[in-house]
Scaffold this motif. Structure first.
Motif, short mmCIF file in Angstrom:
data_model
loop_
_atom_site.label_atom_id
_atom_site.label_comp_id
_atom_site.label_asym_id
_atom_site.label_seq_id
_atom_site.Cartn_x
_atom_site.Cartn_y
_atom_site.Cartn_z
N ILE A 35 0.86 -1.17 0.00
CA ILE A 35 0.00 0.00 0.00
C ILE A 35 0.90 1.23 0.00
O ILE A 35 1.72 1.40 0.90
N GLY A 36 0.74 2.08 -1.00
CA GLY A 36 1.51 3.31 -1.07
C GLY A 36 1.01 4.32 -0.04
O GLY A 36 -0.18 4.63 0.01
N GLN A 37 1.91 4.81 0.79
CA GLN A 37 1.50 5.72 1.86
C GLN A 37 0.89 7.02 1.33
O GLN A 37 -0.09 7.49 1.89
N PRO A 38 1.40 7.65 0.25
CA PRO A 38 0.77 8.88 -0.24
C PRO A 38 -0.69 8.67 -0.68
O PRO A 38 -1.54 9.52 -0.43
N VAL A 39 -0.97 7.55 -1.32
CA VAL A 39 -2.34 7.27 -1.76
C VAL A 39 -3.24 7.09 -0.54
O VAL A 39 -4.35 7.63 -0.48
N LEU A 40 -2.76 6.36 0.45
CA LEU A 40 -3.54 6.12 1.65
C LEU A 40 -3.80 7.42 2.41
O LEU A 40 -4.92 7.66 2.88
N VAL A 41 -2.80 8.30 2.49
CA VAL A 41 -2.97 9.58 3.18
C VAL A 41 -4.00 10.44 2.45
O VAL A 41 -4.86 11.07 3.08
N LEU A 56 -20.06 16.89 13.42
CA LEU A 56 -20.69 18.09 13.96
C LEU A 56 -22.16 17.82 14.27
O LEU A 56 -22.64 18.17 15.36
N LEU A 57 -22.88 17.19 13.35
CA LEU A 57 -24.28 16.86 13.60
C LEU A 57 -24.43 15.88 14.77
O LEU A 57 -25.35 16.03 15.58
N ARG A 58 -23.54 14.92 14.85
CA ARG A 58 -23.62 13.93 15.92
C ARG A 58 -23.40 14.60 17.29
O ARG A 58 -24.06 14.27 18.26
N SER A 59 -22.48 15.55 17.35
CA SER A 59 -22.23 16.22 18.63
C SER A 59 -23.37 17.16 19.01
O SER A 59 -23.68 17.32 20.18
N LEU A 60 -24.02 17.81 18.03
CA LEU A 60 -25.12 18.72 18.33
C LEU A 60 -26.38 17.98 18.76
O LEU A 60 -27.09 18.41 19.66
N PHE A 61 -26.67 16.87 18.10
CA PHE A 61 -27.92 16.17 18.35
C PHE A 61 -27.73 14.85 19.10
O PHE A 61 -28.66 14.10 19.26
N SER A 62 -26.53 14.57 19.52
CA SER A 62 -26.15 13.37 20.29
C SER A 62 -26.73 12.08 19.71
O SER A 62 -27.41 11.32 20.39
N PHE A 63 -26.45 11.86 18.41
CA PHE A 63 -26.81 10.59 17.78
C PHE A 63 -25.93 9.50 18.35
O PHE A 63 -24.89 9.75 18.94
N GLY A 64 -26.30 8.25 18.11
CA GLY A 64 -25.50 7.12 18.56
C GLY A 64 -24.16 7.10 17.85
O GLY A 64 -23.95 7.74 16.82
N GLY A 65 -23.24 6.35 18.39
CA GLY A 65 -21.89 6.24 17.81
C GLY A 65 -21.93 5.56 16.45
O GLY A 65 -22.83 4.81 16.13
N GLY A 66 -20.91 5.83 15.66
CA GLY A 66 -20.81 5.24 14.34
C GLY A 66 -20.32 3.80 14.42
O GLY A 66 -20.14 3.24 15.50
N GLY A 67 -20.12 3.21 13.28
CA GLY A 67 -19.64 1.84 13.22
C GLY A 67 -18.16 1.76 13.60
O GLY A 67 -17.52 2.76 13.90
N THR A 68 -17.63 0.57 13.56
CA THR A 68 -16.22 0.40 13.88
C THR A 68 -15.38 0.91 12.72
O THR A 68 -15.72 0.73 11.55
N ARG A 69 -14.28 1.56 13.07
CA ARG A 69 -13.37 2.09 12.06
C ARG A 69 -12.07 1.32 12.10
O ARG A 69 -11.60 0.93 13.16
N ARG A 70 -11.49 1.15 10.94
CA ARG A 70 -10.18 0.50 10.88
C ARG A 70 -9.12 1.56 11.14
O ARG A 70 -9.21 2.69 10.69
N ARG A 71 -8.12 1.20 11.88
CA ARG A 71 -7.04 2.12 12.25
C ARG A 71 -5.99 2.18 11.15
O ARG A 71 -5.97 1.38 10.23
N TRP A 72 -5.10 3.16 11.28
CA TRP A 72 -4.03 3.41 10.32
C TRP A 72 -3.21 2.14 10.09
O TRP A 72 -2.89 1.80 8.96
#
Length: 179
Positions: A35-41, A56-72
Motif C-alpha cells: 500500500i503506497g503511503q501517499p495514496v492512503l494519506v 458536527l451533527l452527531r455532537s449537536l444532536f447526540s446521535f448514537g456512535g458510528g460503526g467500527t473504524r479501521r485504524r491506520w
C-alpha cells in the motif's frame, strides 16, 4: 551419481503467451499487496473532510456512535492474496514455472490439462512471471484469476466517503475562489 535421473532445469518463460501441458500445482502461500503511503494519506484526508459534517451533527444532536473504524495500522498493512506456483511443460519440452495470483475454482485446472497462459513479468526479476489469463484447451474454459487490490482493501464505504470529501473540498474551494 545416477545419470538416469531427469535433472532438467526449471525455467521462467520470457514469452508473453505460453502453451503447454500442466504438470503440477504446488502448495500456495500468501503474499501481501503493498500500500503506497501517499495514496492512503490522500484517501484518508478526503474521507476525514467528509466526516466533519457528520461529527458536527452527531455532537449537536447526540446521535448514537458510528460503526467500527479501521485504524491506520490496519489500513497500511495491505491485503493478502494467494500465490500458487504452477509448473508446466511447454511445447519445446522445457519445464517452466509461473505463478498464479488469486483464486480459481478447484475444478478449473488438473494435471495433464493442455493450457495456454498469458503471462506478465513481475517487478522482481528473480520471481517467475505471473499468470494474467488461462485458456484451458482441454475443457475450453477461459479463466482469469482475481486478487485483492488497494481499492478492494480500503472498501466501498471509505472510498465513497473520500469521494464525497473531495467533492466537498472542491465545492468549498470553488466558492472561495468566486468570492
Amino acid at each position: 551419481m545416477d545419470s538416469g535421473l531427469d535433472t532438467r532445469r526449471i525455467v521462467h518463460p520470457t514469452e508473453r503467451i505460453v502453451t503447454g501441458r500442466l504438470v503440477r500445482l504446488l502448495d500456495g502461500y500468501t503474499r501481501e499487496v503493498r500500500i503506497g503511503q501517499p495514496v492512503l494519506v490522500a484517501v484518508l484526508a478526503a474521507a476525514a473532510i467528509a466526516r466533519l459534517p457528520a461529527l458536527l451533527l452527531r455532537s449537536l444532536f447526540s446521535f448514537g456512535g458510528g460503526g467500527t473504524r479501521r485504524r491506520w495500522k490496519q489500513l497500511k498493512q495491505g491485503p493478502e492474496y494467494l500465490v500458487t506456483p504452477v509448473r508446466l511443460r511447454n511445447t519445446a519440452g522445457q519445464l517452466c514455472e509461473v505463478e498464479l495470483h488469486g483464486h480459481l475454482p478447484q475444478s478449473a485446472l488438473h494435471p495433464a490439462d493442455q493450457v495456454q497462459l498469458t503471462l506478465r513479468p513481475q517487478g522482481d526479476p528473480e520471481l517467475p512471471p505471473r499468470i494474467e489469463r488461462i485458456v484451458n484447451l482441454t475443457t475450453g474454459q477461459l479463466l482469469t484469476p482475481r486478487t485483492a487490490t488497494l481499492w478492494s482493501h480500503l472498501g466501498p464505504p471509505l472510498l465513497l466517503r473520500a469521494f464525497l470529501g473531495a467533492l466537498l473540498l472542491a465545492g468549498i474551494t470553488a466558492c472561495a475562489a468566486l468570492t
